[in-house]
Design a protein around this motif. Structure first.
Motif, PDB file in Angstrom:
ATOM      1  N   VAL A 174       0.864  -1.181   0.000  1.00  0.00           N
ATOM      2  CA  VAL A 174       0.000   0.000   0.000  1.00  0.00           C
ATOM      3  C   VAL A 174       0.898   1.229   0.000  1.00  0.00           C
ATOM      4  N   VAL A 175       0.699   2.112  -0.959  1.00  0.00           N
ATOM      5  CA  VAL A 175       1.506   3.323  -1.069  1.00  0.00           C
ATOM      6  C   VAL A 175       0.596   4.538  -0.943  1.00  0.00           C
ATOM      7  N   GLY A 176       0.922   5.409   0.004  1.00  0.00           N
ATOM      8  CA  GLY A 176       0.195   6.659   0.152  1.00  0.00           C
ATOM      9  C   GLY A 176       1.099   7.823  -0.201  1.00  0.00           C
ATOM     10  N   VAL A 177       0.585   8.772  -0.988  1.00  0.00           N
ATOM     11  CA  VAL A 177       1.338   9.978  -1.337  1.00  0.00           C
ATOM     12  C   VAL A 177       0.563  11.179  -0.823  1.00  0.00           C
ATOM     13  N   ALA A 178       1.212  11.959   0.041  1.00  0.00           N
ATOM     14  CA  ALA A 178       0.584  13.153   0.607  1.00  0.00           C
ATOM     15  C   ALA A 178       1.174  14.391  -0.060  1.00  0.00           C
ATOM     16  N   THR A 179       0.311  15.311  -0.480  1.00  0.00           N
ATOM     17  CA  THR A 179       0.768  16.554  -1.095  1.00  0.00           C
ATOM     18  C   THR A 179      -0.025  17.728  -0.538  1.00  0.00           C
TER      19      THR A 179
END
Length: 382
Positions: A174-179
């Motif tokens: 599971v990959v989460g990208v926060a921007t």
């Protein structure tokens, strides 16, 4: 191995070759300077943000099943070679593709995009309630569907996630990208460049980081005569179409199935064959094991995204990894210290001796495809 030249060979080293070496040297000098993908807020920006809303970007893939698509070149020149390569490619890839899509479809019937979106939103709300004292806090947590409302949201922390089952189905990644982007606070690169900064460092989000969670691996099945027979049965069952009919003799699907049956009877368990058994393991008890890992991943992403957005430290490509946490089950959380991934976070299980692979293609379940079609219809209606 380094090349060796005699004296006469060196004397014959042409000026054209020397020019080529010089061009290569110049190209190497012109190679863009590597900078981490992660971007940290400055202390001043952290003080300005305060409570900031969060938007979960709705997943359009759900839990995807990875597989390896094999490129096949034509056996010879001309149209015959192209056609021959295409036929060979169709035969080689038909079974892995069908297997991955069937597995993704089975998963999508239990774990839907809505389930994933609701789960991660709940964890971000929990992280907001359990705030640990940083200046930036999470406010309202909403959902945005980019197919319906495309574009970057201003003054909002956006969270995008991907869910991928490995080729052998032993590990969920599971990959989460926060921007975070704010028109009033344009990004200014903190990195120093000999010349002008590359275009990528002159625009984009003010804050960005990646949070990767690897599930505890399922034990791989042990090959035995009984397992081989089960494997052959699974191969033939997976080759059936949506109506339950087997592939027609002579078709590329039938040739592909027979190739897979032959491989199933050998003494080697491939990653694709392992996936036939392990994908079903994830779905036992209505997918309870799979959902536990997904919820753990969401909690990890929410917790560390909030901690990281309050951390005013610019990552460097030549740092060292940091061990941040070791849980009761020896799961570790590390902050990557070097390379373009510097500053990103990884949560992984202990004693993983053979990292799972994720191929070069991802299959999406039928229920998820229908879900996305519904979003597209909604987008057109608006």
């Amino acid at each position: 191995m380094a090349a060796r030249f005699s004296g006469s060979q060196m004397n014959c080293f042409s000026s054209r070759a020397m020019a080529s070496v010089m061009c290569l040297s110049l190209a190497a000098c012109a190679t863009p300077q590597a900078v981490p993908h992660a971007r940290a807020l400055s202390q001043a920006h952290i003080g300005q943000l305060g409570q900031t809303p969060v938007s979960i970007t709705g997943t359009e893939v759900g839990v995807g099943k990875s597989w390896y698509y094999t490129e096949v070149n034509g056996a010879g020149g001309g149209l015959a070679g192209v056609i021959g390569g295409a036929i060979a490619g169709a035969i080689i890839n038909a079974a892995p593709s069908a297997r991955a899509h069937r597995q993704a479809t089975e998963i999508a019937e239990i774990v839907t995009p809505e389930t994933l979106n609701q789960s991660i939103a709940a964890e971000f709300r929990a992280a907001a309630r359990a705030h640990r004292g940083g200046a930036v806090t999470f406010g309202d947590v909403g959902l945005s569907q980019k197919l319906v409302t495309p574009g970057v949201l201003d003054d909002v922390v956006e969270i995008a996630t991907t869910y991928t089952l490995s080729e052998d189905s032993s590990v969920l990644r599971v990959v989460g990208v926060a921007t975070y982007q704010n028109a009033a606070l344009p990004y200014k690169t903190p990195h120093t460049f000999k010349n002008q900064p590359p275009a990528a460092e002159t625009k984009g989000p003010l804050y960005r980081n990646t949070f990767t969670y690897f599930s505890t691996p399922l034990p791989l099945p042990v090959l035995s005569p009984e397992l081989k027979e089960r494997l052959v049965a699974s191969v033939t069952e997976s080759a059936r179409d949506d109506n339950g009919a087997p592939p027609a003799p002579g078709s590329s699907e039938h040739r592909s199935m027979m190739r897979e049956v032959e491989l199933a009877r050998d003494d080697k368990l491939s990653v694709g064959e392992s996936s036939l058994f392990l994908a079903r393991e994830w779905l036992q008890d209505e997918g309870a094991r799979l959902m536990r890992e997904i919820q753990n991943a969401h909690a990890f992403i929410a917790t560390y995204a909030l901690l990281d957005i309050n951390r005013a430290v610019v990552p460097s490509v030549d740092g060292v990894d940091e061990l941040l946490e070791t849980t009761a089950h020896d799961r570790t959380v590390r902050r990557i210290g070097s390379g373009v991934e510097a500053g990103s976070y990884v949560s992984s299980a202990p004693n993983v001796t053979e990292p799972a692979t994720y191929g070069n293609a991802v299959a999406v379940g039928k229920a998820t495809v229908e879900y996305v079609r519904g979003l597209k219809r909604e987008a057109k209606a608006n």
